[in-house]
Each structure stands twice: as C-alpha cells, then as structure tokens.
Design an enzyme around this catalytic site. Structure first.
Site, PDB file in Angstrom:
ATOM      1  N   ARG A 253       0.837  -1.215   0.000  1.00 17.12           N
ATOM      2  CA  ARG A 253       0.000   0.000   0.000  1.00 17.12           C
ATOM      3  C   ARG A 253       0.864   1.255   0.000  1.00 17.12           C
ATOM      4  O   ARG A 253       0.478   2.277  -0.554  1.00 17.12           O
ATOM      5  CB  ARG A 253      -0.893   0.014   1.255  1.00 17.12           C
ATOM      6  CG  ARG A 253      -1.999  -0.983   1.190  1.00 17.12           C
ATOM      7  CD  ARG A 253      -2.627  -1.214   2.546  1.00 17.12           C
ATOM      8  NE  ARG A 253      -3.649  -2.240   2.434  1.00 17.12           N
ATOM      9  CZ  ARG A 253      -4.134  -2.926   3.456  1.00 17.12           C
ATOM     10  NH1 ARG A 253      -3.694  -2.702   4.684  1.00 17.12           N
ATOM     11  NH2 ARG A 253      -5.058  -3.829   3.257  1.00 17.12           N
ATOM     12  N   GLU A 374      -5.722  -4.146  -2.305  1.00 16.08           N
ATOM     13  CA  GLU A 374      -4.908  -3.736  -1.141  1.00 16.08           C
ATOM     14  C   GLU A 374      -5.750  -2.961  -0.133  1.00 16.08           C
ATOM     15  O   GLU A 374      -5.292  -1.992   0.448  1.00 16.08           O
ATOM     16  CB  GLU A 374      -3.736  -2.853  -1.578  1.00 16.08           C
ATOM     17  CG  GLU A 374      -3.004  -3.350  -2.781  1.00 16.08           C
ATOM     18  CD  GLU A 374      -1.875  -4.282  -2.421  1.00 16.08           C
ATOM     19  OE1 GLU A 374      -1.504  -4.305  -1.250  1.00 16.08           O
ATOM     20  OE2 GLU A 374      -1.400  -4.982  -3.319  1.00 16.08           O
TER      21      GLU A 374
HETATM   22  P1  FAD Z   1     -15.599  -7.548  -1.015  1.00 17.17           P
HETATM   23  O1  FAD Z   1     -14.734  -7.768   0.171  1.00 17.17           O
HETATM   24  O2  FAD Z   1     -16.675  -8.535  -1.292  1.00 17.17           O
HETATM   25  O3  FAD Z   1     -16.207  -6.100  -0.923  1.00 17.17           O
HETATM   26  C1  FAD Z   1     -17.298  -5.648  -1.746  1.00 17.17           C
HETATM   27  C2  FAD Z   1     -17.726  -4.275  -1.241  1.00 17.17           C
HETATM   28  O4  FAD Z   1     -18.169  -4.374   0.120  1.00 17.17           O
HETATM   29  C3  FAD Z   1     -16.562  -3.274  -1.237  1.00 17.17           C
HETATM   30  O5  FAD Z   1     -17.040  -1.994  -1.563  1.00 17.17           O
HETATM   31  C4  FAD Z   1     -16.114  -3.294   0.206  1.00 17.17           C
HETATM   32  O6  FAD Z   1     -15.447  -2.119   0.618  1.00 17.17           O
HETATM   33  C5  FAD Z   1     -17.445  -3.461   0.919  1.00 17.17           C
HETATM   34  N1  FAD Z   1     -17.258  -3.995   2.262  1.00 17.17           N
HETATM   35  C6  FAD Z   1     -16.782  -5.214   2.629  1.00 17.17           C
HETATM   36  N2  FAD Z   1     -16.746  -5.326   3.949  1.00 17.17           N
HETATM   37  C7  FAD Z   1     -17.183  -4.139   4.452  1.00 17.17           C
HETATM   38  C8  FAD Z   1     -17.360  -3.619   5.764  1.00 17.17           C
HETATM   39  N3  FAD Z   1     -17.071  -4.318   6.876  1.00 17.17           N
HETATM   40  N4  FAD Z   1     -17.863  -2.363   5.889  1.00 17.17           N
HETATM   41  C9  FAD Z   1     -18.144  -1.617   4.787  1.00 17.17           C
HETATM   42  N5  FAD Z   1     -17.993  -2.052   3.528  1.00 17.17           N
HETATM   43  C10 FAD Z   1     -17.517  -3.292   3.371  1.00 17.17           C
HETATM   44  N6  FAD Z   1      -5.730 -10.161  -3.907  1.00 17.17           N
HETATM   45  C11 FAD Z   1      -4.630 -10.905  -3.551  1.00 17.17           C
HETATM   46  O7  FAD Z   1      -4.662 -11.630  -2.557  1.00 17.17           O
HETATM   47  N7  FAD Z   1      -3.498 -10.881  -4.318  1.00 17.17           N
HETATM   48  C12 FAD Z   1      -3.389 -10.114  -5.442  1.00 17.17           C
HETATM   49  O8  FAD Z   1      -2.339 -10.110  -6.096  1.00 17.17           O
HETATM   50  C13 FAD Z   1      -4.535  -9.335  -5.853  1.00 17.17           C
HETATM   51  N8  FAD Z   1      -4.495  -8.622  -7.026  1.00 17.17           N
HETATM   52  C14 FAD Z   1      -5.656  -8.014  -7.461  1.00 17.17           C
HETATM   53  C15 FAD Z   1      -5.689  -7.443  -8.743  1.00 17.17           C
HETATM   54  C16 FAD Z   1      -6.865  -6.883  -9.228  1.00 17.17           C
HETATM   55  C17 FAD Z   1      -6.909  -6.332 -10.613  1.00 17.17           C
HETATM   56  C18 FAD Z   1      -8.023  -6.840  -8.400  1.00 17.17           C
HETATM   57  C19 FAD Z   1      -9.295  -6.218  -8.896  1.00 17.17           C
HETATM   58  C20 FAD Z   1      -7.996  -7.394  -7.140  1.00 17.17           C
HETATM   59  C21 FAD Z   1      -6.825  -8.014  -6.661  1.00 17.17           C
HETATM   60  N9  FAD Z   1      -6.801  -8.647  -5.420  1.00 17.17           N
HETATM   61  C22 FAD Z   1      -5.698  -9.391  -5.035  1.00 17.17           C
HETATM   62  C23 FAD Z   1      -8.015  -8.743  -4.613  1.00 17.17           C
HETATM   63  C24 FAD Z   1      -8.376  -7.465  -3.865  1.00 17.17           C
HETATM   64  O9  FAD Z   1      -7.484  -7.240  -2.816  1.00 17.17           O
HETATM   65  C25 FAD Z   1      -9.840  -7.614  -3.417  1.00 17.17           C
HETATM   66  O10 FAD Z   1     -10.649  -7.484  -4.568  1.00 17.17           O
HETATM   67  C26 FAD Z   1     -10.243  -6.598  -2.364  1.00 17.17           C
HETATM   68  O11 FAD Z   1      -9.595  -6.858  -1.143  1.00 17.17           O
HETATM   69  C27 FAD Z   1     -11.749  -6.573  -2.128  1.00 17.17           C
HETATM   70  O12 FAD Z   1     -12.238  -7.863  -1.931  1.00 17.17           O
HETATM   71  P2  FAD Z   1     -13.505  -8.350  -2.781  1.00 17.17           P
HETATM   72  O13 FAD Z   1     -13.261  -8.081  -4.208  1.00 17.17           O
HETATM   73  O14 FAD Z   1     -13.801  -9.758  -2.370  1.00 17.17           O
HETATM   74  O15 FAD Z   1     -14.675  -7.397  -2.339  1.00 17.17           O
END
Ligand code: FAD
Length: 395
Positions: A253, A374
């Site tokens: 980050r 991140e």
């Molecule tokens: P979710 O966790 O399902 O969240 C969906 C929405 O709900 C978001 O708006 C979130 O903020 C909100 N939300 C969730 N919980 C709460 C809460 N308690 N209160 C309020 N709002 C909430 N991950 C890795 O491990 N390694 C990588 O190399 C990596 N590379 C990536 C590359 C790309 C192009 C992308 C798109 C993602 C990558 N990621 C990677 C994953 C990324 O870190 C996750 O997408 C991110 O952490 C969000 O998780 P999620 O997509 O499951 O969304």
C-alpha cells in the site's frame, strides 16, 4: 533575516517545489525510471492494454535497474530507502498501473514475506532470483468468497505426517498466471500460515482471469489447490496469524500511495497539453475560466498528494516508522486524488478523452482496481474511523 530574491516560478507538475526536497539519489532514481518508462512503456501501453498483454520481456530490465525488492536488504536486493521505492512506483505507474502492480507484487507481496518471515533456505532459494527478475512471484490471500475479510478464509492447510496438504482457491491474484512461486496464505490449526509454493507443485493450477475492463496490462489469475502436498519446510517459519499477510499489504500500500499519483500526473499532463492546443470558440480551451479551474484544482491536489507521500516516506525511513493507519490515510487520499484527476482530465479532452490514443481512459479504468485492491476505499475509511472513535465498525 536577509531579503531573498523572488523564488523562480514552480513547474506545473511541481507547484510546491517538492523536487527540491529530494536528495541526489532520489532525483537520480526518479529521473532514471521516468526516462525508462517514457522510452519503453508509454509508447506501447495503450496497445498492450487493449490486447491484454503484460510485456514479460521487460522483467529482466526491471531487475537490472534494481526495482524488484528494491527496499529490501541483502540477497542481491538494492537496499534502497522506502522513499526511493515510492518515487520509483510513482514513475512506473505514470506508465501504467499494471507495471507498478507487477513491481509491487514482486517486491512487497512475494519477496517481502520471504525476506521478513522465511527460513534462510527459502531466502537463498528465491530472493536473488526474484530480485533479478528470473523468478516471478505472486501473493495469494483473496478468495472467491473472502476479500475484505481474509480472516474467514476457506483455504485450509492440514498436516499429514511431516507434509502439509492444502485445499482451496485464491482469486484475483496479480502475476498468478506467470508466477514461478506463490506465497499462499491458508488457515491451519495454529492460525493463518504462509506457504512458499513453487507453481510446478502437483495440485497447483493457475487460471487466467480474462475479460477485465481494468488493469489489462497485468496478468491476473485464480489459483486452485487440489490436495496440494508440500514439504514441512514450505511454511514461512517466522510468522503465524493474519499479521503476516497484513504486514505485506502495508508494504504494498505504501507503494500505491506514491504510485497512484503517477497515473494522476500522466492524466493531468495530457489534459494540460491538450488545453493549450484545442481551440473552441476561437481560442484554446485552456483560456476558459472553467478549464483553468479544473487544471488548478488538479495541480493543487496532486501536489498536496505528493507532499503527503513524501512526508509518509520520510516517516517510514525514520526510526519512528509508519503506523498502518497512516498508510491507510495515504492510500485513501492519493488514490482518490488520482481518480478525480483522471475523471476531470477526461472531461478536458471531451470526446477524445475516451480514446486509447490518449492514456486517460486507461488510467481511469486502472485506478478503479487500485481503489479496490490492497484494501478497499471503505476498509481504509473504517481503519481510520476505528482509530478516531475506538469503535470497530467492520463487523
Ligand atoms: P468484497 O470484500 O466482497 O467487498 C465488496 C464491497 O463491500 C466493497 O465496496 C467493500 O469495501 C465493501 N465492504 C466489505 N466489507 C465491508 C465492511 N465491513 N464495511 C463496509 N464495507 C464493506 N488479492 C490478492 O490476494 N493478491 C493479489 O495479487 C490481488 N491482485 C488483485 C488485482 C486486481 C486487478 C483486483 C481487482 C484485485 C486483486 N486482489 C488481489 C483482490 C483485492 O485485494 C480484493 O478485490 C479486495 O480486497 C476486495 O475484496 P472483494 O473483491 O472480495 O470485495
């Protein structure tokens, strides 16, 4: 106090004169990376983005420049300061967020955990190869059903004799389809543990995620572990619990809070140039007050973002170090600044703003991923909210 002569007017992309805060090494790194990006990346990035290509042939050059694991000491890593790492990230992301993502994942998410928590054998085996770009790493934390809440991960590692057997899946893994080694986080009886997994291990599969509208110049994959058997010494011995992956994310980050500003600067420079040559109503659109307001706001916000990044870099390099909440502050603020700059720059280019002839739409689409990975915008807001109020609003 003596009367000083009037200071020279600052450059449009450096309204606060931050350049003067940099030492000679920082200036050299910044200009070397900037020049390399302008020569090797910028002319092709639009096409690579459209074609969904990550230019793997540039990886050894990133290694030669010392950009892979550049803030780590020993094992052929460059051992540079955090601020230098941040400045390099900024210049890389001015090329494309996919390029900076590659470097962030390699250095902060794959090399850092091996460097910080690995055995001497794991370090010797992987770090010099990864620093040179001969071995590519990825970091598997996010799962199809567990993103913001990795503590509830389903991937499970169980002991079978002296071996570990892992079942589960990881989603959205940058570099996954091209990696030689994956740092995989799994739940165990002792809590979350990290495993160093050569990607030719039986039971390991990486499937590329296609049809992305963002970070197209980056390889993203799903990792599947089907009774994947690893020797006892595959585990990272020096860390147990979520603090392992979270500390890696804090490192990455930090790169983002600098990097995003590079994408923002690229958009701003494009819009500024365009505003000088695009004529409507008989004059350059940069002469209209509303365009000047947009440019002024962007230039100020980008400069303030860079000042913040430099401040956090200096703190990280000091004995005091950076608290996770301060990293959240930087990531939240500077990704917002960059996204706003991309959207505003796009309006200055009018219809041309949506064309990949210009970098803005590409940066804009990329920054949507940067806002989410991140730690999402919401997660970082709640991290700071918890610090302010003492109340956990996550669950
Ligand atoms: P979710 O966790 O399902 O969240 C969906 C929405 O709900 C978001 O708006 C979130 O903020 C909100 N939300 C969730 N919980 C709460 C809460 N308690 N209160 C309020 N709002 C909430 N991950 C890795 O491990 N390694 C990588 O190399 C990596 N590379 C990536 C590359 C790309 C192009 C992308 C798109 C993602 C990558 N990621 C990677 C994953 C990324 O870190 C996750 O997408 C991110 O952490 C969000 O998780 P999620 O997509 O499951 O969304």
């Amino acid at each position: 106090m003596s009367l000083k002569p009037r200071a020279a007017a600052p450059a449009p992309t450096d309204l606060l004169g931050i350049n003067h805060m940099l030492d000679d090494e920082e200036k050299a790194i910044r200009s070397t990376v900037r020049k390399w990006v302008e020569e090797k990346i910028t002319p092709h990035a639009g096409q690579w983005f459209e074609d969904g290509v990550f230019p793997e042939d540039i990886i050894p050059e990133l290694g030669e420049m010392g950009l892979l694991g550049m803030h780590l000491e020993g094992y052929d890593c460059a051992g540079m300061s955090a601020t230098n790492y941040g400045l390099a990230c900024l210049e890389l992301e001015a090329g494309d967020s996919g390029l900076r993502s590659f470097v962030s994942v390699q250095g902060s998410l794959a090399m850092f955990p091996i460097w910080a928590y690995g055995s001497e054998e794991q370090k010797q085996r992987w770090l010099p190869e990864m620093a040179a770009g001969r071995a590519i790493g990825c970091f598997g934390l996010t799962e199809p059903d567990h993103g913001s809440d990795p503590g509830n991960m389903s991937t499970r590692a169980v002991k079978d004799g002296s071996d570990w057997v892992i079942n589960g899946a990881k989603m959205w893994i940058t570099n996954g389809p091209i990696a030689d080694v994956a740092v995989v986080w799994a739940s165990t009886e002792e809590g979350v543990r990290g495993f160093v997994v050569p990607t030719d291990t039986k039971g390991f599969t990486a499937n590329e995620i296609k049809h992305k509208g963002s970070l197209r110049m980056s390889k993203t994959g799903e990792l599947v572990f089907d009774n994947m058997r690893l020797p006892e010494d595959a585990v990272l011995p020096e860390v147990t619990g979520l603090k392992g992956p979270l500390s890696c994310l804090s490192e990455a980050r930090f790169g983002i809070l600098f990097g995003a500003l590079g994408a923002g600067r690229s958009c701003f420079e494009t819009a500024l140039d365009y505003s000088k040559s695009r004529v409507q109503f008989g004059r350059p659109i940069g002469g209209f007050q509303l365009t000047q307001q947009k440019l002024t706001n962007m230039a100020m916000d980008l400069a303030k973002g860079e000042l913040l990044a430099m401040h956090l870099g200096r703190l990280k390099d000091s004995d005091r170090g950076l608290a996770p909440e301060q990293v959240s502050f930087g990531k939240l603020n500077n990704v917002r600044v960059a996204i706003d700059a991309a959207r505003t720059s796009r309006t200055i280019l009018g219809g041309n703003g949506i064309s990949h002839e210009y970098p803005i739409m590409r940066h804009s689409a990329n920054l949507e991923s940067v806002l989410t990975y991140e730690g999402t915008e919401e997660v970082h807001t709640l991290v700071i909210g918890q610090l302010l109020t003492g109340q956990n609003a996550f669950s």
